[in-house]
Design a protein around this motif. Structure first.
Motif, PDB file in Angstrom:
ATOM      1  N   GLN A 155       0.481  -1.510  -0.141  1.00 17.85           N
ATOM      2  CA  GLN A 155      -0.015  -0.386   0.070  1.00 17.85           C
ATOM      3  C   GLN A 155       1.073   1.688  -0.335  1.00 17.85           C
ATOM      4  OE1 GLN A 155      -3.109   0.388   3.298  1.00 17.85           O
ATOM      5  NE2 GLN A 155      -3.360  -2.255   3.171  1.00 17.85           N
ATOM      6  N   VAL A 156       2.201   1.116  -0.259  1.00 20.84           N
ATOM      7  CA  VAL A 156       2.749   2.690   1.234  1.00 20.84           C
ATOM      8  C   VAL A 156       3.744   3.165  -0.670  1.00 20.84           C
ATOM      9  CG1 VAL A 156       4.247   3.570   1.898  1.00 20.84           C
ATOM     10  CG2 VAL A 156       3.138   2.058   2.786  1.00 20.84           C
ATOM     11  N   GLU A 157       4.543   3.661  -1.359  1.00 20.77           N
ATOM     12  CA  GLU A 157       4.749   4.224  -2.408  1.00 20.77           C
ATOM     13  C   GLU A 157       5.882   4.984  -2.310  1.00 20.77           C
ATOM     14  OE1 GLU A 157       2.906   4.570  -6.213  1.00 20.77           O
ATOM     15  OE2 GLU A 157       2.187   2.486  -6.656  1.00 20.77           O
ATOM     16  N   GLY A 158       5.979   5.699  -1.273  1.00 20.79           N
ATOM     17  CA  GLY A 158       6.840   6.158  -0.620  1.00 20.79           C
ATOM     18  C   GLY A 158       6.956   6.650   0.430  1.00 20.79           C
ATOM     19  N   LEU A 159       8.175   6.775   0.418  1.00 21.81           N
ATOM     20  CA  LEU A 159       8.255   7.109   2.517  1.00 21.81           C
ATOM     21  C   LEU A 159       9.139   8.279   2.843  1.00 21.81           C
ATOM     22  CD1 LEU A 159       7.867   6.272   4.922  1.00 21.81           C
ATOM     23  CD2 LEU A 159       9.839   4.415   5.168  1.00 21.81           C
ATOM     24  N   GLY A 214      12.021  -0.806   1.027  1.00 24.54           N
ATOM     25  CA  GLY A 214      12.765  -0.841  -0.427  1.00 24.54           C
ATOM     26  C   GLY A 214      12.020   0.357  -1.473  1.00 24.54           C
ATOM     27  N   GLY A 215      11.102   0.697  -1.162  1.00 26.94           N
ATOM     28  CA  GLY A 215      10.512   1.496  -2.451  1.00 26.94           C
ATOM     29  C   GLY A 215      11.479   3.254  -2.290  1.00 26.94           C
ATOM     30  N   PRO A 216      10.618   4.279  -3.200  1.00 27.51           N
ATOM     31  CA  PRO A 216      10.994   5.459  -2.765  1.00 27.51           C
ATOM     32  C   PRO A 216      10.825   5.659  -1.917  1.00 27.51           C
ATOM     33  CG  PRO A 216       9.317   4.960  -5.115  1.00 27.51           C
ATOM     34  CD  PRO A 216       9.622   3.653  -3.694  1.00 27.51           C
ATOM     35  N   MET A 217      11.963   6.751  -1.500  1.00 25.29           N
ATOM     36  CA  MET A 217      12.470   7.651   0.603  1.00 25.29           C
ATOM     37  C   MET A 217      13.553   8.419   0.292  1.00 25.29           C
ATOM     38  SD  MET A 217      13.780   4.907   3.564  1.00 25.29           S
ATOM     39  CE  MET A 217      13.697   5.502   5.423  1.00 25.29           C
ATOM     40  N   ILE A 218      13.066  10.118   0.702  1.00 23.48           N
ATOM     41  CA  ILE A 218      13.632  10.551   1.492  1.00 23.48           C
ATOM     42  C   ILE A 218      13.834  10.617   2.449  1.00 23.48           C
ATOM     43  CG2 ILE A 218      14.177  13.476   0.790  1.00 23.48           C
ATOM     44  CD1 ILE A 218      13.107  12.612  -1.966  1.00 23.48           C
ATOM     45  N   ARG A 219      15.397  11.410   2.910  1.00 22.65           N
ATOM     46  CA  ARG A 219      15.565  11.863   4.307  1.00 22.65           C
ATOM     47  C   ARG A 219      16.264  12.958   4.840  1.00 22.65           C
ATOM     48  NH1 ARG A 219      19.890   7.369   6.239  1.00 22.65           N
ATOM     49  NH2 ARG A 219      20.532   9.012   7.498  1.00 22.65           N
ATOM     50  N   LEU A 220      14.850  13.609   5.633  1.00 24.46           N
ATOM     51  CA  LEU A 220      15.147  14.708   5.277  1.00 24.46           C
ATOM     52  C   LEU A 220      15.968  15.149   6.749  1.00 24.46           C
ATOM     53  CD1 LEU A 220      12.334  17.832   4.769  1.00 24.46           C
ATOM     54  CD2 LEU A 220      14.607  17.068   3.610  1.00 24.46           C
ATOM     55  N   VAL A 221      17.602  15.385   7.161  1.00 28.43           N
ATOM     56  CA  VAL A 221      18.125  15.743   8.238  1.00 28.43           C
ATOM     57  C   VAL A 221      18.279  17.408   8.915  1.00 28.43           C
ATOM     58  CG1 VAL A 221      20.415  14.426   9.586  1.00 28.43           C
ATOM     59  CG2 VAL A 221      19.036  13.125   7.936  1.00 28.43           C
TER      60      VAL A 221
END
Length: 304
Positions: A155-159, A214-221
């Protein structure tokens, strides 16, 4: 080394283990462009498994996706107001209060973290918000977002992790120093004590269980302002309403080592660093909006 400290809104020690370094007060949210009408973000109540859940929802006729927001410890839906104001034209939006926050009821007994993910999934179904979902999690909410992505990967396509607390960073609550446990017992609301008590177990599950997202992911730090020095001494910190987690003995490992756990779990993630307050969604909402739009763009482009 990154310095982590916490703003306390609901009792001096309510959120002490949780956050990355931040200023004493967040800057005013950035107003949305005049041509974009801000969504109605008024919280309402529903019931899931016999317990009240407070949430806010916004729907559009042809959504590109449904954006689901997970708050940091003890933060309310308002923390996302500037972000949702910029995204109400393209997506369905949903944020909610976990158990014990706002008007969301606290269960009579502690529940496993998987129950929080299941309750969110029920809420999405109840509101007719179909996948795909793009999850946006701030601080502790980043761990809950990761857990949801593991339980419902189809159900999840981005994180998007917004200055998220790394799994494995916090000791079991029973191992906190006596003065920290006493402070929590004296000052922290029951919901904060319960979430804090579950942080270690939630992090260990994310580290130990196979099948990281394992899908598209961005980490804002968020990086601390190098010009901002730590106040001189614990008493002065407390008088300012600010505490540092390292002063209270809650870290299981060095914060830098804990951050590397996310590198290992999510090698595909794009890392974006910025100099901002820990509550990036309030201090720099345009960075959060840009990251969400990047994830939506990757979904539209498809694989490759």
């Amino acid at each position: 080394m990154r310095s982590w400290k916490v703003l306390l809104a609901c009792g001096l020690l309510a959120a002490l283990p949780m956050a990355w370094a931040q200023e004493d007060a967040p800057p005013a949210p950035v107003a949305p462009p005049a041509e974009v009408a801000a969504p109605d973000w008024s919280p309402v109540l529903t019931e899931i498994d016999g317990l009240a859940v407070e949430y806010a929802v916004h729907r559009v006729a042809q959504p590109r996706a449904t954006l689901v927001f997970e708050n940091g410890l003890m933060l309310t839906l308002d923390t996302w107001r500037a972000v949702v104001a910029a995204l109400g034209d393209c997506c369905n939006l949903l944020a909610y209060h976990r158990a014990g926050i706002g008007r969301s009821a606290l269960a009579p007994t502690p529940q496993p973290p998987e129950q929080a993910a299941a309750r969110l999934q029920q809420l999405l179904q109840q509101q007719g918000l179909a996948p795909p979902y793009v999850l946006v999690g701030h601080s502790l909410g980043g761990q809950y977002a990761q857990l949801f992505a593991r339980q419902y990967p189809e159900q999840v396509e981005g994180l998007l992790l917004v200055d998220a607390l790394p799994p494995g960073a916090v000791k079991p609550a029973a191992d906190f120093p006596w003065f920290t446990r006493l402070g929590l017992w004296l000052f922290a609301p029951a919901a904060a004590r319960r979430e804090i008590a579950g942080i270690h177990d939630l992090g260990e599950r994310l580290l130990a269980e196979p099948g990281a997202f394992g899908g598209p992911m961005i980490r804002l730090v968020a990086l601390p302002d190098p010009r901002a020095a730590k106040p001189q001494g614990l008493v002065r910190d407390l008088l300012k309403g600010v505490i540092y987690a390292e002063d209270f003995g809650v870290w299981a490992v060095d914060p830098e080592l804990a951050e590397r756990q996310l590198d290992r779990l999510y090698p595909q993630a794009e890392l974006r660093q910025l100099q901002a307050h820990h509550r990036v969604q309030e201090a720099a909402p345009e960075a959060v909006v840009a990251a969400i739009r990047s994830l939506l763009g990757r979904r539209a482009a498809g694989p490759g």
